[in-house]
Write an enzyme that holds these catalytic residues in place. Structure first.
Site, PDB file in Angstrom:
ATOM      1  N   ASP A 258       0.869  -1.290   0.055  1.00 32.56           N
ATOM      2  CA  ASP A 258      -0.319   0.219   0.092  1.00 32.56           C
ATOM      3  C   ASP A 258       0.741   1.055   0.183  1.00 32.56           C
ATOM      4  O   ASP A 258       2.088   1.135  -0.620  1.00 32.56           O
ATOM      5  CB  ASP A 258      -0.818  -0.014   1.071  1.00 32.56           C
ATOM      6  CG  ASP A 258      -2.347   0.793   0.891  1.00 32.56           C
ATOM      7  OD1 ASP A 258      -2.328   2.075   0.622  1.00 32.56           O
ATOM      8  OD2 ASP A 258      -3.425   0.056   0.976  1.00 32.56           O
ATOM      9  N   HIS A 281       2.201   1.977  -3.175  1.00 36.09           N
ATOM     10  CA  HIS A 281       1.288   2.926  -3.811  1.00 36.09           C
ATOM     11  C   HIS A 281       1.891   4.435  -3.789  1.00 36.09           C
ATOM     12  O   HIS A 281       1.114   5.412  -4.046  1.00 36.09           O
ATOM     13  CB  HIS A 281      -0.328   2.914  -3.075  1.00 36.09           C
ATOM     14  CG  HIS A 281      -0.887   1.309  -3.341  1.00 36.09           C
ATOM     15  ND1 HIS A 281      -1.960   1.341  -2.940  1.00 36.09           N
ATOM     16  CD2 HIS A 281      -0.551   0.434  -4.147  1.00 36.09           C
ATOM     17  CE1 HIS A 281      -2.501   0.213  -3.053  1.00 36.09           C
ATOM     18  NE2 HIS A 281      -1.469  -0.522  -3.913  1.00 36.09           N
TER      19      HIS A 281
END
Length: 453
Positions: A258, A281
């Site tokens: 993430d 991310h």
């Protein structure tokens, strides 16, 4: 002649010390970078500091083994950790707790509570592992594993490893298996309402969900961290900052499933420097405004980062229906390699299994600068500003942007309700409507002020 000889000797001595210091610094960074390239298997083989074993014991240094900890990775050492913490937290003078190198301590969910009477150092030279089975959290808060709460003047360091053993949690995630119900999973390392905190020289691996979180903290310096999990691991943010002020994150390597770093909820005075990110991310402000909440994010600088093969680069993401603002944010000196969405503001963020409802309210995004952002984009749309129709993005600023296609194709910009200005070479060319260029001087001043905090 005597004075000249003394001066020369001093110069040679000073030069020798400088060479030694830079040699140590170079060796450490070489070890850090090579470990990152080789993956976690090589990281797990990194030698730990043995300083704790050679340091003479005193009344102010406490070893968890002296409180019954086995350190064999099988027996439960939670009680020993609780006992040593109760003692040192009440100690009237500076104190250190040592978790020795060469040992592995199995620890169940635990809270290290404060306030404590004096400054405290936790030296983690060994390895702390979580229970593999999520059922070990039965009857306990499923969002926490190791939490430090209301502890001021705390230092956590030592070169050791915190291993979350998150594989079974990931397998049960609704993001991995959509037939599973969605549940919370623990954050490996939480610092809540801590002040004057230092966290450095640690490795945090395979967290159940987020790896490290600073919530409602003030005056934090986190440095020389290695935070790693597979890119497929769900919701495993590297470092999460929430409702915190005057936080520095620097000289660290982060690769997870993430956001490498996420900043949310009424945070300000945040400095991010010298970060290697990937997989993951990217570096994100947000998400903000979920469930129609109000937030205030301001005075954030990201200065110096390398992002490789990430889903996003530098990002601001907000939900429709929120309120408040994200302002005075600077992203600068960032290199991208094969990054999707290198520069993105997304005010229509919707991480939901169902379509999000269109709403007129939005978090106001303004006074955002992107300076010295270069590298390669994995997608054609290298710059994306998708802003609210009701509250457009204002006073965006682009300077020295060079984002070319990783595949050799052309790149382009996308703008919706975005206003701003630019200076120097900007590629792909900006698409927003232009406003007052005096914003350039304002942005440079605000960024420099941040570093004096």
């Amino acid at each position: 002649m005597g004075e000249l000889s003394s001066s020369s000797a001093f110069s040679r001595s000073t030069l020798t010390r400088i060479i030694i210091v830079y040699s140590i610094y170079f060796f450490y960074n070489l070890q850090l970078n090579s470990a990152h390239v080789e993956g976690f298997d090589s990281l797990l083989r990194l030698p730990h500091s043995g300083a704790s074993r050679s340091r003479p014991r005193s009344k102010r240094v406490f070893y968890v083994n002296d409180f019954g900890a086995k350190g064999d990775g099988v027996n439960d050492d939670t009680e020993a950790f609780e006992d040593v913490w109760k003692l040192v937290c009440s100690f009237p003078s500076r104190v250190k707790v040592v978790i020795p190198a060469g040992k592995t301590y199995l620890v169940r969910p635990i809270i290290f509570g404060g306030p404590c009477r004096s400054k405290l150092t936790l030296e983690i030279s060994g390895t702390i592992i979580a229970p593999e089975d999520p059922d070990a959290w039965a009857g306990l808060n499923p969002q926490k594993w190791l939490e430090f709460q209301r502890v001021n003047h705390l230092t956590v360091e030592g070169g050791g490893i915190i291993e979350g053993m998150g594989q079974e949690w990931w397998a049960r995630s609704c993001k991995i298996n959509t037939t599973n119900p969605c549940h919370h999973a623990p954050t490996a390392l939480i610092f809540h309402r801590c002040k004057n905190l230092k966290v450095r020289n640690l490795m945090v691996l395979n967290s159940q969900q987020m790896h490290m979180a600073f919530t409602s903290c003030d005056r934090v310096v986190a440095s020389h961290l290695r935070v790693l999990a597979p890119g497929s691991s769900p919701n495993t943010d590297g470092i999460h900052i929430s409702a915190s002020t005057r936080v520095q994150i620097k000289n660290s390597v982060i690769g997870t499933g993430d956001d490498c770093i996420s900043i949310v909820g009424n945070s300000s005075g945040i400095q991010i420097r010298s970060i290697t990110c990937g997989p993951g991310h990217g570096i994100s402000i947000g998400s903000l405004g979920k469930w129609n909440s109000s937030v205030q994010i301001h005075d954030v600088v990201v200065d110096g980062a390398f992002l490789s093969n990430t889903e996003n680069g530098v990002r601001i993401k907000t939900w429709q229906g929120g309120s408040g603002f994200a302002t005075n944010i600077a992203f600068q000196n960032v290199w991208m390699e094969n990054v999707s969405n290198p520069i993105i503001i997304d005010q229509y963020y919707c991480d939901s299994p169902v379509t999000c409802q269109n709403q007129s309210l939005a978090v106001k995004v303004e006074d955002i600068s992107f300076v010295g952002i270069k590298g390669t984009s994995a997608t054609e749309e290298a710059i994306k500003f998708a802003c609210s129709e009701t509250f457009p993005c204002e006073r965006l600023y682009l300077e020295d942007i060079q984002l070319v296609s990783y595949s050799g194709d052309s790149t382009r910009s996308f703008c919706w309700e975005a206003q701003g200005s630019c200076s120097g070479l900007v590629y792909p060319p900006p698409c927003f409507s232009y406003n007052d260029s005096s914003y350039i001087e304002q942005k440079v001043l605000s960024s420099s002020v941040l570093w004096s905090i």
